[in-house]
Design a protein around this motif. Structure first.
Motif, PDB file in Angstrom:
ATOM      1  N   THR A 165       0.825  -1.198   0.000  1.00  0.00           N
ATOM      2  CA  THR A 165       0.000   0.000   0.000  1.00  0.00           C
ATOM      3  C   THR A 165       0.861   1.250   0.000  1.00  0.00           C
ATOM      4  OG1 THR A 165      -1.908   1.041   1.073  1.00  0.00           O
ATOM      5  CG2 THR A 165      -0.197   0.130   2.519  1.00  0.00           C
ATOM      6  N   MET A 171      -0.757   9.355   3.137  1.00  0.00           N
ATOM      7  CA  MET A 171      -2.142   9.255   3.574  1.00  0.00           C
ATOM      8  C   MET A 171      -2.447  10.194   4.742  1.00  0.00           C
ATOM      9  SD  MET A 171      -3.129   7.341   1.270  1.00  0.00           S
ATOM     10  CE  MET A 171      -4.824   7.537   1.804  1.00  0.00           C
ATOM     11  N   TYR A 174      -2.821  13.641   3.271  1.00  0.00           N
ATOM     12  CA  TYR A 174      -4.142  13.725   2.644  1.00  0.00           C
ATOM     13  C   TYR A 174      -5.224  13.931   3.700  1.00  0.00           C
ATOM     14  CZ  TYR A 174      -8.486  12.075   0.507  1.00  0.00           C
ATOM     15  OH  TYR A 174      -9.801  11.961   0.091  1.00  0.00           O
ATOM     16  N   CYS A 195      -6.977   7.259   8.672  1.00  0.00           N
ATOM     17  CA  CYS A 195      -5.613   7.513   8.199  1.00  0.00           C
ATOM     18  C   CYS A 195      -4.729   8.071   9.308  1.00  0.00           C
ATOM     19  CB  CYS A 195      -5.622   8.483   7.027  1.00  0.00           C
ATOM     20  SG  CYS A 195      -6.353   7.832   5.516  1.00  0.00           S
ATOM     21  N   ARG A 203      -4.664  -0.998   0.886  1.00  0.00           N
ATOM     22  CA  ARG A 203      -4.866  -0.456  -0.463  1.00  0.00           C
ATOM     23  C   ARG A 203      -6.331  -0.548  -0.893  1.00  0.00           C
ATOM     24  NH1 ARG A 203      -0.713   0.290  -3.840  1.00  0.00           N
ATOM     25  NH2 ARG A 203      -1.172   0.927  -5.983  1.00  0.00           N
ATOM     26  N   ILE A 206      -8.352   2.324   0.423  1.00  0.00           N
ATOM     27  CA  ILE A 206      -8.108   3.562  -0.327  1.00  0.00           C
ATOM     28  C   ILE A 206      -8.868   3.540  -1.653  1.00  0.00           C
ATOM     29  CG2 ILE A 206      -6.336   5.002  -1.386  1.00  0.00           C
ATOM     30  CD1 ILE A 206      -4.323   3.793   0.613  1.00  0.00           C
ATOM     31  N   HIS A 209     -12.515   4.102  -1.150  1.00  0.00           N
ATOM     32  CA  HIS A 209     -12.754   5.519  -0.836  1.00  0.00           C
ATOM     33  C   HIS A 209     -12.796   6.344  -2.111  1.00  0.00           C
ATOM     34  CE1 HIS A 209     -12.488   9.398   1.143  1.00  0.00           C
ATOM     35  NE2 HIS A 209     -11.363   9.667   0.488  1.00  0.00           N
ATOM     36  N   ILE A 226      -3.522   6.830  -7.848  1.00  0.00           N
ATOM     37  CA  ILE A 226      -4.218   7.004  -6.570  1.00  0.00           C
ATOM     38  C   ILE A 226      -3.995   8.414  -6.043  1.00  0.00           C
ATOM     39  CG2 ILE A 226      -4.187   6.328  -4.131  1.00  0.00           C
ATOM     40  CD1 ILE A 226      -3.777   3.449  -5.053  1.00  0.00           C
ATOM     41  N   LEU A 230      -6.937  11.163  -5.259  1.00  0.00           N
ATOM     42  CA  LEU A 230      -7.079  11.742  -3.925  1.00  0.00           C
ATOM     43  C   LEU A 230      -6.994  13.265  -3.986  1.00  0.00           C
ATOM     44  CD1 LEU A 230      -4.939   9.282  -1.747  1.00  0.00           C
ATOM     45  CD2 LEU A 230      -7.433   9.398  -1.917  1.00  0.00           C
TER      46      LEU A 230
END
Length: 257
Positions: A165, A171, A174, A195, A203, A206, A209, A226, A230
């Motif tokens: 991941t 993360m 983010y 997070c 993974r 994520i 999401h 990814i 995001l």
């Protein structure tokens, strides 16, 4: 059968080889069983710190082909500005059989080859211009992918169950930025808290999401994709938009014909 055993050391008793082997094997067996379903990647530490003329890798632990490799002291590696991609990698050596042990090592190296083969693992990458300063202070989430003079950790694999991941650094960055948008979307709040609280995020979590938040079909993406999705979610949250760009936190009307 499941077993539990503990050697006893008593005065006057013979110290048996099996007793020493029990002490030797238990920690290794425990760790290998615990992480047996994990994919390769960083387990803890091994973060890359940036200095004017060198990179420093902090103590940490990585998983590679079912083996745990530990770095107990910081390691340094000098770098130069080339204007080309430089990837900081761990290069795993073949087993070395000595008279009293078998050892395998992972050596630090800088390589202009962006991909890793089966005996390598990426820790960071960068593209530094002549006269510029390499940095790892990110002004925005998109800044994590700035092409020049920025340390990239987006492509770094972290060990996780089933499949590797993304870095917790990515993360958590983010999550903090998502919360600062003031979003009231329950999915955003739950995911961000996860997070920040749990560190390494699976993974699949994520990817779900991203799919739910953007109204996309669930599918696999690489780390760079990814990151871009995001960043799109952050942009939508900053505008007060939720799934598929719809506003969040306000009532909606549904008209039935």
């Amino acid at each position: 059968m499941f077993t539990y055993s503990y050697p006893h050391f008593h005065k006057g008793r013979i110290l048996k080889t099996s007793m020493l082997e029990e002490l030797r094997d238990y920690p290794r067996d425990y760790m290998e069983l615990y992480y047996r379903s994990y994919a390769d990647g960083i387990l803890a530490g091994a973060e890359v710190e940036v200095y004017p003329d060198k990179l420093v890798v902090t103590p940490g632990m990585v998983l590679h082909k079912g083996r745990l490799y530990m770095l107990t002291e910081s390691a340094e590696l000098e770098y130069q500005a080339t204007g080309r991609v430089n990837v900081l990698k761990l290069r795993f050596t073949e087993d070395e059989k000595l008279s009293d042990m078998t050892a395998s090592h992972a050596e630090l190296r800088l390589d202009e080859e962006a991909t890793c083969d089966s005996s390598e693992m990426e820790l960071a990458r960068f593209k530094l211009k002549e006269g510029a300063r390499l940095r790892r202070d990110y002004q925005t989430f998109a800044d994590l992918a700035t092409e020049f003079n920025t340390l990239h950790v987006i492509h770094v694999a972290y060990a996780a169950e089933g499949v590797s991941t993304l870095s917790p650094l990515v993360m958590k960055d983010y999550a903090e930025r998502l919360l600062r948008t003031g979003t009231s979307d329950p999915q955003d709040l739950i995911f961000a808290m996860m997070c920040l609280n749990e560190g390494t995020i699976a993974r699949t979590v994520i990817l779900h999401h991203i799919a739910n938040r953007l109204g996309l079909e669930y599918r696999e993406y690489d780390n760079a994709q990814i990151h871009r999705y995001l960043d799109r979610i952050l942009a939508n949250a900053g505008r007060g938009s939720g799934r598929s760009g719809m506003p969040v936190g306000v009532p909606h009307r549904m008209i039935v014909d």
